[in-house]
Design an enzyme around this catalytic site. Sequence first.
Site, PDB file in Angstrom:
ATOM      1  N   GLU A 203       0.908  -1.168   0.144  1.00 28.44           N
ATOM      2  CA  GLU A 203       0.062  -0.115  -0.039  1.00 28.44           C
ATOM      3  C   GLU A 203       0.684   1.390  -0.043  1.00 28.44           C
ATOM      4  O   GLU A 203       0.574   2.075  -0.633  1.00 28.44           O
ATOM      5  CB  GLU A 203      -0.789  -0.087   1.054  1.00 28.44           C
ATOM      6  CG  GLU A 203      -2.152  -0.985   1.239  1.00 28.44           C
ATOM      7  CD  GLU A 203      -1.639  -2.410   1.652  1.00 28.44           C
ATOM      8  OE1 GLU A 203      -0.545  -2.646   2.101  1.00 28.44           O
ATOM      9  OE2 GLU A 203      -2.529  -3.530   1.431  1.00 28.44           O
TER      10      GLU A 203
ATOM     11  N   HIS B 194     -10.589  -4.225  11.035  1.00 28.63           N
ATOM     12  CA  HIS B 194     -11.131  -3.997   9.638  1.00 28.63           C
ATOM     13  C   HIS B 194     -12.597  -3.522   9.918  1.00 28.63           C
ATOM     14  O   HIS B 194     -13.480  -3.705   8.998  1.00 28.63           O
ATOM     15  CB  HIS B 194     -11.308  -5.354   8.962  1.00 28.63           C
ATOM     16  CG  HIS B 194     -10.134  -6.308   8.358  1.00 28.63           C
ATOM     17  ND1 HIS B 194      -9.168  -6.870   9.069  1.00 28.63           N
ATOM     18  CD2 HIS B 194     -10.121  -6.407   7.025  1.00 28.63           C
ATOM     19  CE1 HIS B 194      -8.359  -7.128   8.100  1.00 28.63           C
ATOM     20  NE2 HIS B 194      -8.913  -6.845   7.015  1.00 28.63           N
TER      21      HIS B 194
HETATM   22  C1  LIG Z   1      -2.050  -4.178   4.949  1.00 24.11           C
HETATM   23  C2  LIG Z   1      -3.173  -5.091   4.425  1.00 24.11           C
HETATM   24  N1  LIG Z   1      -3.555  -4.945   2.907  1.00 24.11           N
HETATM   25  C3  LIG Z   1      -4.385  -5.841   2.304  1.00 24.11           C
HETATM   26  C4  LIG Z   1      -5.103  -6.685   3.270  1.00 24.11           C
HETATM   27  C5  LIG Z   1      -6.310  -7.670   2.737  1.00 24.11           C
HETATM   28  N2  LIG Z   1      -5.715  -8.960   2.314  1.00 24.11           N
HETATM   29  C6  LIG Z   1      -5.868  -9.723   3.379  1.00 24.11           C
HETATM   30  S1  LIG Z   1      -5.282 -11.212   2.978  1.00 24.11           S
HETATM   31  C7  LIG Z   1      -4.485 -10.632   1.548  1.00 24.11           C
HETATM   32  C8  LIG Z   1      -3.711 -11.583   0.646  1.00 24.11           C
HETATM   33  C9  LIG Z   1      -2.626 -12.262   1.565  1.00 24.11           C
HETATM   34  O1  LIG Z   1      -1.834 -13.144   0.789  1.00 24.11           O
HETATM   35  P1  LIG Z   1      -0.698 -13.829   1.123  1.00 24.11           P
HETATM   36  O2  LIG Z   1       0.051 -12.982   2.024  1.00 24.11           O
HETATM   37  O3  LIG Z   1      -0.245 -14.628   0.004  1.00 24.11           O
HETATM   38  O4  LIG Z   1      -1.546 -14.788   2.183  1.00 24.11           O
HETATM   39  P2  LIG Z   1      -2.499 -16.120   2.334  1.00 24.11           P
HETATM   40  O5  LIG Z   1      -3.894 -15.471   1.949  1.00 24.11           O
HETATM   41  O6  LIG Z   1      -2.138 -16.729   0.727  1.00 24.11           O
HETATM   42  O7  LIG Z   1      -2.271 -16.617   3.378  1.00 24.11           O
HETATM   43  C10 LIG Z   1      -5.041  -9.307   1.268  1.00 24.11           C
HETATM   44  C11 LIG Z   1      -4.752  -8.458   0.140  1.00 24.11           C
HETATM   45  C12 LIG Z   1      -4.904  -6.766   4.560  1.00 24.11           C
HETATM   46  N3  LIG Z   1      -5.606  -7.370   5.586  1.00 24.11           N
HETATM   47  N4  LIG Z   1      -3.968  -5.739   4.997  1.00 24.11           N
END
Ligand SMILES: Cc1ncc(C[n+]2csc(CCOP(=O)(O)OP(=O)(O)O)c2C)c(N)n1
Lengths: 337, 331
Positions: A70, A139
């Site tokens: 971000e 959230h």
């Molecule tokens: C700072 C932030 N940005 C975006 C999100 C929304 N979000 C939650 S999980 C996720 C994907 C995360 O992917 P990864 O790190 O590969 O973990 P996985 O879901 O595959 O376990 C996103 C974009 C968040 N919770 N926090």
Amino acid sequence: MPKKTIREVIHDTIQDEMRRDPTVILMGEDVAGGAGCSGEDDAFGGAFGFYKGLVGEFGRERIIDTPISEAAYIGAAAGAALTGLRPIADLQFFDFLGVCFDQIYNQMAKFRYMFGGKSDTPLVLLSLVGAGLRCGAQHSQSLHPQVTAVPGLKVVMPENAYDTKGLLLTAIRDDDPVLFLLHKLQFENACEVPDEEYLIPFGQASFPREGTDVTIVAFSAMVQKAVAVADRLQQEGISVEVIDPRTTSPLDEEAILESVEMTGRVVIVDEAWERCSVAADIASIVARKAFGALQAPVMTVTAPHTPAPFSPVLEDLYIPSEDDIERAVREVVAYRR
Amino acid sequence: MTRRKTPSGPQLDTEQLLHAYRTMRTIRAFETRVGQEFEKGTIPGFTHLYSAQEAIATAVCMNLLDSDYIGSTHRGHGHSIAKGCDVKGMLAEIMGKATGLCKGKGGSMHVADLSKGMLGANGIVGGSAPLCVGAGLSAKTRGTRGVAVSFIGDGGSNEGVVFESMNLAVVLKLPVLFMYENNGYGEATGFSYAVGSGDISGRAGAFGMPAEKVDGKDFFAVYKAVKVAVERARDGGGPSAIEAMTTRFGGHFVGDPQLYRAKGEVEQLRREMDCITEFVDRVLKDKSVTRKALQQIDTEVDALIEEAVEEALAAPYPAPEELFTDVYKTY
Ligand SMILES: Cc1ncc(C[n+]2csc(CCOP(=O)(O)OP(=O)(O)O)c2C)c(N)n1
Ligand SMILES: [Mg+2]
């Protein structure tokens, strides 16, 4: 006239503006989805599906999926805005403000002033605020006071689809950074929305209800609750005026003060915490500028000074309710010196 | 000569192997049931399941003590179970009940148990990395020989704070393991798109710490790599990074239609990338455990999950005044 949801209005308005102006781009996490995957290309359309279909028309050069970074992509949106694009940056939850706040308050907010008025930063940061989805403390926050406090930022909080269209058009065409904050419980709400273009200026309140006994100033998801209370009290002969300022910065002080001059009683309703908030700010404005008209103490109805709890029973207590608003209105109406 | 129970794997005795199986099996059963309960509507909010990645959390936490720390992600149930969090308390938490590990105030994305060194799931992607650097600093300063492990997704690996945390851990030579779980997706975006270099461990290595890639469906491979990293950290050798290649059997969250995945992809992955099946095949083949012992565990785990669900469903919601407690210690 067609009925549209806030979600549809967001989609259609961005689509119209992208057709009209080739410098408008959209960027953020999964605004298209499907990049680097073997399934469908347009797989998400944003975390809440606002942008579904846009990548098909405008391609990945203008509908840009970013890594989960971000600070980088919000900062990049600011840099792009400074240099000739009109980016719309999607931040899935406004709670993630914490990760990219520097780009917002130290960078984009200050360019115009620091550079002696020589720059434009036409950027819209679109995000979701508010509790009610049972998503827990990271959230569910309403962090609009945190950005409203910063000179150089404009903050828009539409509560219905009609306003969303007019305000989003204004936001995209505005030459300053605009934070466009929708409430996550509201984007499926529908109302009649004209197909024609119309712009709603910032700093101009709307009056969902007109009344003479007491003024409620309400924001975002609280507007509907205030209206419900107004309608309920109307039957008892209590005449409630509901003002939705629609933008917290600029703020339509005049509308609020004029109403309070007439009613002498005011309740300010906002889902954010009260300390150092928009509600407290308006209370102070009213106390300073409409002191002579006041017939009762200024009341506020806000979330308590706690993080948003996860458990549904606690979250329902956390969010200001119609009953909370009604109680406050009755109290100021009954107040006698 | 030491006797190796598992020919190609590290030395683990039968008890440890059964513990590993029990943990992985508990996570799988827990997540499967959480998915079902969510669809029934007994779990509020949204929830991210760990199914497919069980070997990683299990192998990591079997190298840790209660006095070591982990920091988790939004997909944290597996990490929590592996670190020893009470399954019943977790389920009650996820249902928002007063008997939950965090009194129902945290929920799925905020399960935590400090007494087990579980510093919390995290709703902020990349959020645990700096916290674990701090836990490592604390362990080092207090001289506990403790270690902190930050679990980070492939998507989370792209957060700026994660880069800063890796550098800080290297500069301060802290006992930290950056445990990347590369399941191929961050929400609906593929890892190959979002990680520009296509190599998370290589990127971590460039910060100046040992970093390697392992097969995340191979419990033994993860265990071995983590053992080396954790021992190095305990002995004052500083941080490491491991990238475990894995997958995700479900959607990003329960209810995700997963349009970004190819038709039949998940079915194929379930056949080819199941870490529990692979573990069972291996330990049965080299006769380090008996099928009967595994079946016994299956029965016990299923009973535990059933009991946990029943108790959580029957548990009370928090009292209204709980809204105002725990904001501060004193105020
Ligand atoms: C700072 C932030 N940005 C975006 C999100 C929304 N979000 C939650 S999980 C996720 C994907 C995360 O992917 P990864 O790190 O590969 O973990 P996985 O879901 O595959 O376990 C996103 C974009 C968040 N919770 N926090
Ligand atoms: Mg991932």
